[in-house]
Design a protein around this motif. Structure first.
Motif, PDB file in Angstrom:
ATOM      1  N   ARG A 154     -68.725 -15.978  15.952  1.00  0.00           N
ATOM      2  CA  ARG A 154     -69.778 -17.026  16.427  1.00  0.00           C
ATOM      3  C   ARG A 154     -69.198 -17.591  17.890  1.00  0.00           C
ATOM      4  O   ARG A 154     -69.938 -17.666  18.683  1.00  0.00           O
ATOM      5  CB  ARG A 154     -69.830 -18.028  15.435  1.00  0.00           C
ATOM      6  CG  ARG A 154     -70.963 -17.766  14.451  1.00  0.00           C
ATOM      7  CD  ARG A 154     -70.936 -18.955  13.544  1.00  0.00           C
ATOM      8  NE  ARG A 154     -71.709 -18.680  12.570  1.00  0.00           N
ATOM      9  CZ  ARG A 154     -71.953 -19.685  11.496  1.00  0.00           C
ATOM     10  NH1 ARG A 154     -71.199 -20.820  11.188  1.00  0.00           N
ATOM     11  NH2 ARG A 154     -72.880 -19.317  10.372  1.00  0.00           N
ATOM     12  N   PRO A 155     -67.949 -17.518  18.142  1.00  0.00           N
ATOM     13  CA  PRO A 155     -67.427 -18.153  19.487  1.00  0.00           C
ATOM     14  C   PRO A 155     -67.698 -17.408  20.457  1.00  0.00           C
ATOM     15  O   PRO A 155     -67.970 -17.482  21.488  1.00  0.00           O
ATOM     16  CB  PRO A 155     -65.885 -18.327  19.251  1.00  0.00           C
ATOM     17  CG  PRO A 155     -65.710 -18.672  17.822  1.00  0.00           C
ATOM     18  CD  PRO A 155     -66.848 -17.856  17.145  1.00  0.00           C
ATOM     19  N   TYR A 156     -67.558 -15.976  20.149  1.00  0.00           N
ATOM     20  CA  TYR A 156     -67.986 -14.645  21.102  1.00  0.00           C
ATOM     21  C   TYR A 156     -69.532 -14.605  21.234  1.00  0.00           C
ATOM     22  O   TYR A 156     -70.059 -14.391  22.362  1.00  0.00           O
ATOM     23  CB  TYR A 156     -67.223 -13.483  20.642  1.00  0.00           C
ATOM     24  CG  TYR A 156     -65.819 -13.252  20.424  1.00  0.00           C
ATOM     25  CD1 TYR A 156     -65.149 -12.883  21.703  1.00  0.00           C
ATOM     26  CD2 TYR A 156     -65.327 -13.807  19.454  1.00  0.00           C
ATOM     27  CE1 TYR A 156     -63.692 -13.041  21.665  1.00  0.00           C
ATOM     28  CE2 TYR A 156     -63.883 -13.722  19.195  1.00  0.00           C
ATOM     29  CZ  TYR A 156     -63.286 -13.298  20.437  1.00  0.00           C
ATOM     30  OH  TYR A 156     -61.839 -13.194  20.031  1.00  0.00           O
ATOM     31  N   LEU A 157     -70.341 -15.016  20.333  1.00  0.00           N
ATOM     32  CA  LEU A 157     -71.740 -14.906  20.403  1.00  0.00           C
ATOM     33  C   LEU A 157     -72.040 -16.117  21.404  1.00  0.00           C
ATOM     34  O   LEU A 157     -73.089 -15.789  22.228  1.00  0.00           O
ATOM     35  CB  LEU A 157     -72.515 -15.134  19.033  1.00  0.00           C
ATOM     36  CG  LEU A 157     -72.203 -14.054  18.124  1.00  0.00           C
ATOM     37  CD1 LEU A 157     -72.783 -14.255  16.575  1.00  0.00           C
ATOM     38  CD2 LEU A 157     -73.403 -12.846  18.507  1.00  0.00           C
ATOM     39  N   ALA A 158     -71.573 -17.142  21.119  1.00  0.00           N
ATOM     40  CA  ALA A 158     -71.660 -18.309  22.011  1.00  0.00           C
ATOM     41  C   ALA A 158     -71.392 -18.059  23.613  1.00  0.00           C
ATOM     42  O   ALA A 158     -72.227 -18.422  24.403  1.00  0.00           O
ATOM     43  CB  ALA A 158     -71.011 -19.729  21.526  1.00  0.00           C
ATOM     44  N   LEU A 159     -70.281 -17.666  23.738  1.00  0.00           N
ATOM     45  CA  LEU A 159     -69.975 -17.230  25.127  1.00  0.00           C
ATOM     46  C   LEU A 159     -70.778 -16.120  25.732  1.00  0.00           C
ATOM     47  O   LEU A 159     -71.111 -16.388  26.866  1.00  0.00           O
ATOM     48  CB  LEU A 159     -68.292 -16.476  24.960  1.00  0.00           C
ATOM     49  CG  LEU A 159     -67.829 -16.035  26.265  1.00  0.00           C
ATOM     50  CD1 LEU A 159     -67.607 -17.231  27.315  1.00  0.00           C
ATOM     51  CD2 LEU A 159     -66.606 -15.347  26.232  1.00  0.00           C
ATOM     52  N   VAL A 160     -71.196 -15.045  24.981  1.00  0.00           N
ATOM     53  CA  VAL A 160     -72.151 -14.239  25.570  1.00  0.00           C
ATOM     54  C   VAL A 160     -73.478 -14.989  25.892  1.00  0.00           C
ATOM     55  O   VAL A 160     -74.175 -14.580  26.797  1.00  0.00           O
ATOM     56  CB  VAL A 160     -72.121 -13.019  24.637  1.00  0.00           C
ATOM     57  CG1 VAL A 160     -73.334 -12.093  25.143  1.00  0.00           C
ATOM     58  CG2 VAL A 160     -71.072 -12.101  24.442  1.00  0.00           C
TER      59      VAL A 160
END
Length: 304
Positions: free
Chosen positions: A226-232
């Motif tokens: 989820r943190p990477y999904l938010a960043l992207v």
């Protein structure tokens, strides 16, 4: 005793201030190239030039009133929103699937990683010209379509203002494909770094509990990513909102403004029409939109 306390206090202050001294050169460069020009642009958005060479004249919110009644600006804003909605979901989901695919420990997988990442290192100018040739009336795509008998006359990819499903202009959709093609590898690498940070023990424990295959990614991969999904999501949204190179190279904003975005309109007003203060007004509005979009997406992610 007093001298010892003073020495300790000075050491603490020095330790706290030392990192900021290292930041001074970067802050100085950022001030010259970002902060000061941004403040100047903010001031110019409330002014106008009578003649070139004269000082700007303060006119209050006249530029904003003009922007409010500018139909082309609203058209470019709609195009930008359509671009954003069409590109971001694809660049959030598809690179994750590619990252999961190339994260497998199989022979030759490094070659696939390189192949997917190659478009990222290609200049947008080169990529735009290459895709413009592909989209040409007698280009490879239309020749393939004619050969397969799908359309006898081909498709005017970059020269038609007609809309797909009455929403997305064909010319704008064609440019969106290039943005997606070029961004897949970049976001795939971000996801790949996240996937490789997940311990294998978690997948092994899930396998013991009966979670395998696609279910394993739903139960483990997506929640931990989820943190990477938010960043992207944030990065791709900002990039889609500021899209310019693809439009400039492939369509020039046409036909009939069907592929013109807010940033391209800003460029057109500043460098083609020499309406510098009006362009600063557009830039200020764009800044507010990007800031609000970023804050909204980060807030939604934190709530989840």
């Amino acid at each position: 005793m007093t001298n010892q306390l003073t020495f300790k206090t000075w050491n603490r202050i020095k330790q706290k201030l030392t990192p900021y001294f290292f930041l001074i050169p970067a802050l100085f460069l950022l001030s010259l190239t970002v902060f000061v020009p941004a403040l100047q642009a903010f001031y110019l958005s409330f002014t106008t030039y009578q003649d070139i060479g004269e000082s700007p004249k303060f006119i209050g919110i006249d530029n904003f009133v003009r922007l409010w009644y500018d139909p082309i600006f609203w058209l470019t804003l709609v195009n930008t929103i359509v671009y954003l909605v069409g590109v971001v979901p694809v660049l959030v989901i598809l690179p994750l699937l590619l990252a999961i695919l190339v994260n497998q420990k199989l022979r030759g997988m490094s070659w696939f990683r390189t192949a997917y990442y190659t478009p990222v290192v290609i200049s947008m100018v080169v990529a735009g010209i290459a895709w413009k040739w592909l989209y040409a009336e007698n280009g490879l795509l239309n020749q393939l379509i004619k050969t397969l008998g799908i359309f006898t006359d081909g498709i005017p990819w970059l020269t038609s203002p007609d809309k797909i499903l009455g929403i997305v202009p064909i010319s704008l959709a064609s440019v969106m494909v290039v943005t997606i093609w070029k961004g897949l590898g970049y976001y795939m690498v971000i996801y790949l770094a996240g996937l490789q940070s997940i311990p294998e023990d978690i997948y092994e424990a899930a396998a013991i509990d009966g979670s395998e295959g696609i279910r394993q990614h739903i139960d483990i991969t997506i929640p931990l990513m989820r943190p990477y999904l938010a960043l992207v999501a944030v990065i791709s949204a900002i990039s889609a909102t500021k899209v310019f190179e693809e439009v400039y190279i492939m369509t020039g904003g046409g036909p009939l403004n069907s592929s013109k975005t807010v940033v391209y309109y800003l460029y057109e007003q500043a460098f083609s029409n020499l309406q510098l203060t009006y362009a600063c007004t557009i830039g200020l509005v764009l800044f507010v939109i990007i800031l609000g979009l970023s804050y909204l997406q980060i807030g939604i992610t934190r709530e989840r």
